[in-house]
Design a protein around this motif. Structure first.
Motif, short mmCIF file in Angstrom:
data_model
loop_
_atom_site.label_atom_id
_atom_site.label_comp_id
_atom_site.label_asym_id
_atom_site.label_seq_id
_atom_site.Cartn_x
_atom_site.Cartn_y
_atom_site.Cartn_z
N GLY A 1 -8.83 0.03 27.06
CA GLY A 1 -8.97 0.74 25.78
C GLY A 1 -10.29 0.42 25.09
N ILE A 2 -10.67 -0.85 25.12
CA ILE A 2 -11.94 -1.25 24.51
C ILE A 2 -13.12 -0.58 25.21
N PHE A 3 -13.12 -0.62 26.56
CA PHE A 3 -14.24 -0.05 27.29
C PHE A 3 -14.30 1.47 27.20
N ILE A 4 -13.16 2.12 27.09
CA ILE A 4 -13.19 3.58 26.94
C ILE A 4 -13.77 3.97 25.58
N VAL A 5 -13.39 3.23 24.54
CA VAL A 5 -13.97 3.51 23.22
C VAL A 5 -15.47 3.25 23.24
N SER B 1 -19.18 5.90 22.87
CA SER B 1 -20.31 5.69 21.98
C SER B 1 -21.56 5.18 22.70
N GLN B 2 -21.40 4.40 23.77
CA GLN B 2 -22.55 3.76 24.40
C GLN B 2 -23.03 4.43 25.67
N GLY B 3 -22.12 4.98 26.44
CA GLY B 3 -22.59 5.62 27.65
C GLY B 3 -21.54 5.63 28.75
N LEU B 4 -21.94 6.22 29.86
CA LEU B 4 -21.02 6.48 30.95
C LEU B 4 -20.54 5.21 31.65
N LEU C 1 -16.69 4.31 32.68
CA LEU C 1 -16.24 4.10 34.07
C LEU C 1 -15.56 2.75 34.24
N ILE C 2 -16.05 1.72 33.57
CA ILE C 2 -15.39 0.42 33.62
C ILE C 2 -13.99 0.52 33.02
N GLY C 3 -13.86 1.27 31.94
CA GLY C 3 -12.54 1.47 31.32
C GLY C 3 -11.60 2.23 32.24
N ALA C 4 -12.10 3.24 32.91
CA ALA C 4 -11.26 4.01 33.84
C ALA C 4 -10.83 3.15 35.02
#
Length: 51
Positions: free
Chosen positions: A19-23, A27-30, A34-37
């Protein structure tokens, strides 16, 4: 579809980090998205091991 075992700390931590990495990805980039996915996929994989 199997239910997600949120009470397991491993599954919960994967999904929390995802959840943190998707948010951050929005805002920051792809790369953060991808890390969140990837983290979501690992959380689901770990959840399937438990059930």
């Amino acid at each position: 579809m199997k239910t997600i075992n949120y009470k397991n700390p491993i599954v919960a931590s994967y999904l929390f980090i995802a959840g943190i990495f998707i948010v951050l990805g929005f805002s920051q980039g792809l790369i953060f998205f991808l890390i969140g996915a990837l983290s979501v996929a690992l959380g689901i994989k770990e959840n399937n091991k438990l059930t």
